[in-house]
Enzyme design. Structure first.
Site, mmCIF file in Angstrom:
data_model
loop_
_atom_site.group_PDB
_atom_site.id
_atom_site.type_symbol
_atom_site.label_atom_id
_atom_site.label_comp_id
_atom_site.label_asym_id
_atom_site.label_seq_id
_atom_site.Cartn_x
_atom_site.Cartn_y
_atom_site.Cartn_z
ATOM 1 N N HIS A 1 43.740 38.474 41.406
ATOM 2 C CA HIS A 1 44.818 39.409 41.086
ATOM 3 C C HIS A 1 44.684 40.724 41.846
ATOM 4 O O HIS A 1 45.632 41.495 41.915
ATOM 5 C CB HIS A 1 44.910 39.654 39.567
ATOM 6 C CG HIS A 1 43.902 40.607 38.998
ATOM 7 N ND1 HIS A 1 42.738 40.190 38.403
ATOM 8 C CD2 HIS A 1 43.884 41.955 38.935
ATOM 9 C CE1 HIS A 1 42.057 41.243 37.972
ATOM 10 N NE2 HIS A 1 42.724 42.333 38.285
ATOM 11 N N ASP B 1 41.071 33.125 38.673
ATOM 12 C CA ASP B 1 41.202 34.506 39.151
ATOM 13 C C ASP B 1 40.061 34.896 40.086
ATOM 14 O O ASP B 1 39.389 35.908 39.885
ATOM 15 C CB ASP B 1 41.276 35.483 37.977
ATOM 16 C CG ASP B 1 41.860 36.840 38.378
ATOM 17 O OD1 ASP B 1 42.339 36.963 39.519
ATOM 18 O OD2 ASP B 1 41.818 37.770 37.562
ATOM 19 N N SER C 1 38.002 45.530 38.739
ATOM 20 C CA SER C 1 38.304 44.112 38.926
ATOM 21 C C SER C 1 37.702 43.578 40.221
ATOM 22 O O SER C 1 37.885 44.155 41.290
ATOM 23 C CB SER C 1 39.816 43.885 38.961
ATOM 24 O OG SER C 1 40.366 44.005 37.684
#
Length: 522
Positions: free
Chosen positions: A147, A177, A251
């Site tokens: 993402h 992911d 992230s």
């Protein structure tokens, strides 16, 4: 008599001091109110060996920081983008956007900017975003979250020393992911190894390093709060939960154990007001990620096994009702089959609705772990199932098929070729590399391959065969092409073989079609 509130505050202070001194000291107060065991009577609770709390993480952080990178992306802003609603409070279709105070003029400006279509004849707007990653190969291989880079047409990586390099998306997988990037450094880069996350225990110390809110090289510490978390984010949830501070921009960054091994990839948070950390973060376990990373490096996408059935977890109530028990008499664990695809591998293997699968090869399974275990087996591989069928256990072989869910393909334009255009006079066309502007103008997908027809000469062989500007040429004969140089080389090969025309696979609004185009003069 002493004030009891004073006694309480001292007790709390003593606990904090003992924690900072070591596990051996902190264990005693926790058991102080229990009756001491009678001499000669064994204690029912084993006493763990003393284990010291690190006095500092400085040496470990200093060693690990050079291997953690800042991932920057740029993408054409599409009108369909909506509110923050995904991993670490960012859009799940792309990386993070900086937050603004509610009700501020900046919030209104960015709301209007992000939600409305661009005015006619204005160039497409671009969105900049940040994430984190870590280096696993000195040649320039980097792991991050999907993402973070999804939808990006330009990706760059910044090292701890400030060196910035363009990055190519090697492969990506939205279901777990994960994404793998590649850079071309002038010298070998510092790396960190993937550790064995299955050996990590609840309560172990961990370090998170990343780029929260654009603050490069931020180090936070905490413990593993839980294992095997299912937060209903996807089919393959198996997260490590940690209380180490993880925020937007973390992230894709690593979660380290005290040996300096990556045991998780930071991915999700439960955020407070504004999406800030409240001490509940989630990381993809390294043992789940290892096989996916290997596949992405080799093929650019992930192939998953598929059995062709639906199932649910065996609860205690279900086990009681079916009288499904382990050899020791306790309720059994496994996955209860509720539906079988008549053309799938499960039907061919002889599985039936109502069967309970308890093991796949050498791994016990439950309703939560079954999807992840099956998906990790490559299509075409035979697996051995332990199946509880009408009161008896039996072993069934099954050959897994390819998952019907299509894999995520990496975009073709994260590294633009050296020559972005090629004019083929003998065909009467000029072709160009597919870039972000072309994707926007001609509504091409992120993973569109081939070259764009950017010009067609009037009266040329290509024009006579219906090829127009905006078409995409994906193959010349049996040769797949992704760059103008590929196209020119394939056409040159036809000349060398004395061919008089080129057979082109052309994509337009109606789909793909083969078009034979004669060379000029034939």
């Amino acid at each position: 008599m002493k004030n009891p509130s004073v006694r309480l505050s001292v007790s709390v202070l003593a606990l904090s001091l003992s924690l900072s001194a070591g596990w051996a000291l902190s264990a005693a107060p926790a058991l102080a109110q229990d009756a001491a065991p009678v001499a000669g009577q064994p204690s029912s609770v084993p006493t763990p060996a003393p284990r010291s709390v690190p006095s500092s993480f400085a040496d470990l952080a200093n060693r690990l920081l050079p291997s953690v990178v800042n991932v920057s992306t740029s993408a054409v802003l599409k009108p369909a983008k909506t509110d923050d609603k995904g991993p670490d409070s960012s859009d799940p279709d792309g990386p993070q956007v900086p937050p603004f105070q509610q009700g501020s003029p900046l919030e209104k400006f960015f709301h209007d900017y992000l939600k409305h279509k661009p005015a006619p004849n204005h160039p497409p707007r671009r969105q900049q975003a940040l994430g984190s990653g870590f280096i696993i190969d000195a040649s320039g291989i980097i792991v991050t979250n999907n993402h973070v880079i999804e939808g990006a047409d330009q990706v760059s990586v910044t090292l701890q020393d400030g060196t910035e390099m363009p990055a190519r998306i090697v492969g990506r997988d939205s279901q777990v992911d994960l994404a793998v990037l590649e850079v071309k450094p002038k010298h070998p880069l510092p790396t960190v190894p993937l550790g064995r996350s299955d050996k990590a225990r609840i309560g172990d110390w961990v370090l998170a390093i990343g780029n929260p809110f654009g603050l490069n090289g931020t180090v936070t510490a905490g413990i593993i709060s839980s294992r095997g978390r299912n937060v209903e984010h996807g089919l393959y949830d198996d997260y490590i939960q940690t209380d180490a501070a993880i925020n937007r921009g973390n992230s894709g960054g690593p979660l380290f154990n005290l040996s300096g091994e990556v045991i998780g990839i930071n991915t999700l948070i439960y955020g407070g007001s504004g999406g800030d950390s409240i001490g509940i973060g989630f990381a993809i376990p390294a043992d789940d990620a290892r096989g996916i990373i290997d596949q992405l490096r080799r093929t650019g996408h992930v192939s998953r096994g598929w059995m062709g059935l639906k199932f649910q977890d065996v609860t205690n109530d279900i086990a009681e009702t079916l009288d499904f028990r382990k050899p020791d008499g306790s309720n059994g664990k496994g996955t209860l089959i509720s539906e079988i695809d008549p053309k799938g591998p499960a039907a061919k293997a002889g599985l039936e609705v109502g069967d309970i699968i308890t093991r796949v090869n050498d791994q016990d399974v439950t309703g939560q772990t079954m999807p992840r275990i099956i998906a990790s087996i490559l299509p075409g591989t035979q697996a051995q199932l332990a199946v509880w069928h009408k009161g008896a256990l039996k072993t069934l072989p099954i050959t897994l098929a390819q998952s019907p869910t299509p894999p995520d393909m990496p975009p073709s334009d994260t590294h633009q070729p050296e020559h972005r255009h090629a004019a083929l006079g003998e065909l009467g066309v000029t072709v160009s590399a597919i870039d972000a502007d072309a994707r926007t103008q001609y509504a091409l997908s992120d993973d569109q391959r081939g070259v764009l027809v950017s010009r067609v000469e009037a009266g040329s062989p290509a024009a006579s065969r219906g090829i127009v500007e905006g078409n995409v040429i994906t193959q010349v004969g049996q040769d797949q092409i992704n760059t103008p140089d590929d196209f020119a080389k394939a056409v040159q090969g036809l000349h060398e073989r004395k061919k008089t025309e080129a057979l082109l696979l052309v994509q337009d609004d109606d789909g793909l079609r083969w078009v034979p185009v004669p060379f000029l003069g034939n």
